[in-house]
Scaffold this motif. Sequence first.
Motif, short mmCIF file in Angstrom:
data_model
loop_
_atom_site.label_atom_id
_atom_site.label_comp_id
_atom_site.label_asym_id
_atom_site.label_seq_id
_atom_site.Cartn_x
_atom_site.Cartn_y
_atom_site.Cartn_z
N GLY A 334 -5.73 2.95 -4.83
CA GLY A 334 -4.31 3.20 -4.57
C GLY A 334 -4.14 4.39 -3.64
O GLY A 334 -4.82 5.40 -3.78
N PHE A 335 -3.21 4.26 -2.69
CA PHE A 335 -2.86 5.41 -1.85
C PHE A 335 -1.76 6.18 -2.56
O PHE A 335 -0.80 5.58 -3.04
N TYR A 336 -1.90 7.50 -2.60
CA TYR A 336 -0.82 8.29 -3.21
C TYR A 336 -0.53 9.51 -2.35
O TYR A 336 -1.45 10.23 -2.00
N PRO A 337 0.77 9.75 -2.01
CA PRO A 337 1.92 8.90 -2.22
C PRO A 337 1.72 7.52 -1.59
O PRO A 337 0.99 7.40 -0.62
N PRO A 338 2.39 6.51 -2.17
CA PRO A 338 2.14 5.14 -1.72
C PRO A 338 2.51 4.94 -0.26
O PRO A 338 3.34 5.66 0.28
#
Length: 342
Positions: A334-338
């Motif tokens: 997952g990329f964070y922030p998305p």
Amino acid sequence: MSLAYQHGYSLKALNTFGFDAVAERFVAIDTLDQVRELHADIRRKPQPLLWLGGGSNLVLADQIPGTVAQIRLRGRRIETLNSDEVRVTLGAGENWHASVEALLDEDIFGLENLALIPGAVGSAPVQNIGAYGVEIGDRLEAVEVFDWSSAEHYWLSREDCAFGYRDSLFKRNPGRYLITRVRLRLNRRPAPVLTYAPLRQALADQSEPHPRAVFEAVCRIRRSKLPDPAQIGNAGSFFKNPLIDAAHHQQLRDRFPDLVAYPDGRHYKVAAGWLIDRLGWKGYRGGAVGVHRHQALVLVNYGGGNRQQIEALSGRIRRSVREAFAIELEVEPGFYPPTVQP
Ligand SMILES: Cc1cc2nc3c(=O)[nH]c(=O)nc-3n(C[C@H](O)[C@H](O)[C@H](O)COP(=O)(O)OP(=O)(O)OC[C@H]3O[C@@H](n4cnc5c(N)ncnc54)[C@H](O)[C@@H]3O)c2cc1C
């Protein structure tokens, strides 16, 4: 105990890419009361919130706005159901691999194929961790969640979790269900799963390998194939293995007789690593980031890399796979922030 927020907190040691990310605010969550307190705080002052386990499936930006809460809820309970079956309840903050090994030490079997996967127990159902022919969904009975939308605390059944390949209810509803405990149904009677060919080959000299031997073989294979995040930053497999239909598979097979793909229901699952390797990416290095020299599926940070560099590299790989094979690769971590996938 009230929450001890820390401001401008470095997450460098808390993500396996080793990115120098800084959280605007960080807090460790050790108890359920602290979960409730955090919920009330965020409700009073709405802001972005990331639940963090071991940071082994995340691509973090340099600056993380809002709050990062590391879930450290502990606990392990073992109930004997009958002469074979055991129910094991683990706190979300327990380390996954340490739990697999501790259960094996108590002659409780069923998780040995999932040895050495980094991270916390509470994150394992999020992407339905899987390896060597077993997924956590195969062993899971229920997941206890704190529902962030209603502030209720309840159990979800395995069916509720809607597990799929690296997919679940939790992954599809980010921010809704904070996992607090995971309940597994395991065995005292050894039932090794040897569907994965390299694992079978590694144990070919044993007619009925004990789960301990399976555990050791899995650890050996993984250590020889996957880079250790303590040495080179990475998040394991960066891309999911894509599914294609039979016609597409046949078309590719005609062009590439050595294509690595397996039937999966009415579709074929293609080895993403093969696609990337075929295009010559294995061992590629661009500045601080690259593609691991032994494992085309693993993007690495050699040191000093960041999310933008990984995003750019991932985008280039996805484009080249799309152009060469008409396949859309999906990013696993997952990329964070998305963000929209590059
Ligand atoms: C070297 C290496 C090998 C790997 N091998 C495999 C493999 O074989 N198979 C596989 O499936 N994965 C693999 N992974 C990926 C990763 O280890 C797993 O996805 C793992 O379950 C992530 O756990 P974590 O605690 O590090 O999660 P994090 O990266 O901290 O978080 C992942 C996601 O879960 C969410 N989350 C964290 N805690 C909770 C909680 N308590 N409740 C709800 N959501 C939560 C986070 O917000 C985030 O969206 C590998 C990674 C590495 C670095």
